[in-house]
Design a protein around this motif. Structure first.
Motif, PDB file in Angstrom:
ATOM      1  N   ILE A 145       8.885 -46.292 -23.786  1.00  0.00           N
ATOM      2  CA  ILE A 145      10.221 -46.693 -24.240  1.00  0.00           C
ATOM      3  C   ILE A 145      10.274 -46.616 -25.758  1.00  0.00           C
ATOM      4  O   ILE A 145       9.407 -47.176 -26.437  1.00  0.00           O
ATOM      5  CB  ILE A 145      10.531 -48.142 -23.795  1.00  0.00           C
ATOM      6  CG1 ILE A 145      10.450 -48.268 -22.265  1.00  0.00           C
ATOM      7  CG2 ILE A 145      11.918 -48.598 -24.309  1.00  0.00           C
ATOM      8  CD1 ILE A 145      10.312 -49.697 -21.772  1.00  0.00           C
ATOM      9  N   SER A 146      11.271 -45.919 -26.302  1.00  0.00           N
ATOM     10  CA  SER A 146      11.495 -45.988 -27.750  1.00  0.00           C
ATOM     11  C   SER A 146      12.657 -46.931 -27.998  1.00  0.00           C
ATOM     12  O   SER A 146      13.588 -47.010 -27.196  1.00  0.00           O
ATOM     13  CB  SER A 146      11.801 -44.603 -28.333  1.00  0.00           C
ATOM     14  OG  SER A 146      13.095 -44.178 -27.962  1.00  0.00           O
ATOM     15  N   ALA A 147      12.598 -47.665 -29.115  1.00  0.00           N
ATOM     16  CA  ALA A 147      13.628 -48.671 -29.378  1.00  0.00           C
ATOM     17  C   ALA A 147      13.817 -48.880 -30.875  1.00  0.00           C
ATOM     18  O   ALA A 147      12.997 -48.448 -31.684  1.00  0.00           O
ATOM     19  CB  ALA A 147      13.242 -49.991 -28.710  1.00  0.00           C
ATOM     20  N   GLY A 148      14.899 -49.541 -31.222  1.00  0.00           N
ATOM     21  CA  GLY A 148      15.189 -49.822 -32.629  1.00  0.00           C
ATOM     22  C   GLY A 148      15.913 -48.659 -33.284  1.00  0.00           C
ATOM     23  O   GLY A 148      16.442 -47.780 -32.595  1.00  0.00           O
ATOM     24  N   GLY A 149      15.939 -48.668 -34.605  1.00  0.00           N
ATOM     25  CA  GLY A 149      16.653 -47.623 -35.338  1.00  0.00           C
ATOM     26  C   GLY A 149      15.779 -47.023 -36.421  1.00  0.00           C
ATOM     27  O   GLY A 149      14.987 -47.731 -37.056  1.00  0.00           O
ATOM     28  N   THR A 150      15.910 -45.721 -36.628  1.00  0.00           N
ATOM     29  CA  THR A 150      15.109 -45.071 -37.675  1.00  0.00           C
ATOM     30  C   THR A 150      15.732 -45.309 -39.047  1.00  0.00           C
ATOM     31  O   THR A 150      16.909 -45.647 -39.162  1.00  0.00           O
ATOM     32  CB  THR A 150      14.980 -43.562 -37.426  1.00  0.00           C
ATOM     33  OG1 THR A 150      16.276 -42.977 -37.457  1.00  0.00           O
ATOM     34  CG2 THR A 150      14.313 -43.269 -36.097  1.00  0.00           C
TER      35      THR A 150
END
Ligand code: CTP
Ligand code: CA
Length: 238
Positions: free
Chosen positions: A17-22
């Motif tokens: 799972i990828s999450a958050g913001g770059t």
């Protein structure tokens, strides 16, 4: 023997799972970012853990901590996330791309802090496109018969309807463009309780399965998503 649906349908499965913001740096102290809090991704990771999965969690910038029990890697920029997602996705059964990835980054990085100009000229920031991580994972998987990249890849999209198309039309077009198996379309700006912990989502599937519509808290959305994915992962095993 009758099959009872397992309470832990992801036992023995790996979910990435990828999450958050770059964040895309302009200079040592400034960046272009977005408002993703990471909360939906954390809820998905928790639901996956509860369902028995081994969870690889690739976190960009988040307002909340990653859940305990995940294998955590972090990434700041879209380029870093690209590398981290590929690494964490290899050998996984499912990839869920929940991170908000900057579509563009400043074309140049200033090694020292950018100063105001004496002539009061307005500075211009040039941007270049970032790679599309989701589309790249799908493309590399589909180009290789023996790829270890996940057979089930899920994207996220926040859409608003307008005069030229509905939320669902835009969502269906994006699903087709990305080539992934599922797209969770967040209907933004439609909820009366905007800004609260409630989400209105439609889960679209590329295989023609009927869309799943759901409104609820981020945890409830995560559970419905994991159930929808579990139904697919089960049928792949048979
Ligand atoms: N995504 C990605 N890499 C990017 C941009 C987006 O992997 N450079 C992923 C997101 O994590 C999300 C999905 O693609 O799962 C859809 O993101 P979205 O921003 O809605 O799609 P875009 O293709 O960037 O389209 P738009 O022009 O509407 O922003
Ligand atoms: Ca985008």
């Amino acid at each position: 023997e009758a099959e009872v649906p397992s309470a832990r349908p992801f036992e023995g499965k790996i979910v990435t799972i990828s999450a958050g913001g770059t964040r895309e740096p302009l200079d040592p102290v400034r960046f272009l970012g977005n408002r993703s809090s990471g909360r939906q991704g954390v809820a998905i990771a928790q639901a996956a853990l509860d369902a028995g999965a081994d969870v690889r969690f690739v976190a960009a910038h988040m307002d909340v901590p990653a859940p305990e029990g995940v294998i955590l890697t972090t990434a700041s920029t879209a380029l870093e996330l690209h590398e981290a997602v590929f690494e964490a996705a290899r050998g996984a059964d499912v990839l869920i791309m929940n991170a908000a990835v900057a579509d563009f980054r400043p074309s140049e990085y200033a090694d020292s802090k950018i100063k105001k100009q004496d002539d009061h000229a307005d500075p211009i920031i040039h941007l270049v496109r970032n790679p599309d991580i989701l589309a790249d994972v799908v493309a590399e998987r589909d180009a290789n018969d023996f790829s270890t990249l996940p057979p089930l890849i899920v994207g996220f999209a926040a859409e608003t309807g307008d005069t030229s198309g509905s939320v669902l039309e835009y969502g269906a077009a994006k699903l087709a463009r990305k080539g992934c198996e599922m797209l969770v379309v967040n209907q933004v700006g439609q909820s009366l309780v905007f800004g609260q912990d409630t989400n209105s989502v439609t889960i679209l599937s590329a295989d023609g399965t009927a869309p799943v519509e759901f409104s609820g808290t981020k945890s409830e959305v995560a559970e419905v998503l994991l159930e929808t994915i579990a139904a697919r992962v089960d049928s792949q095993d048979k």
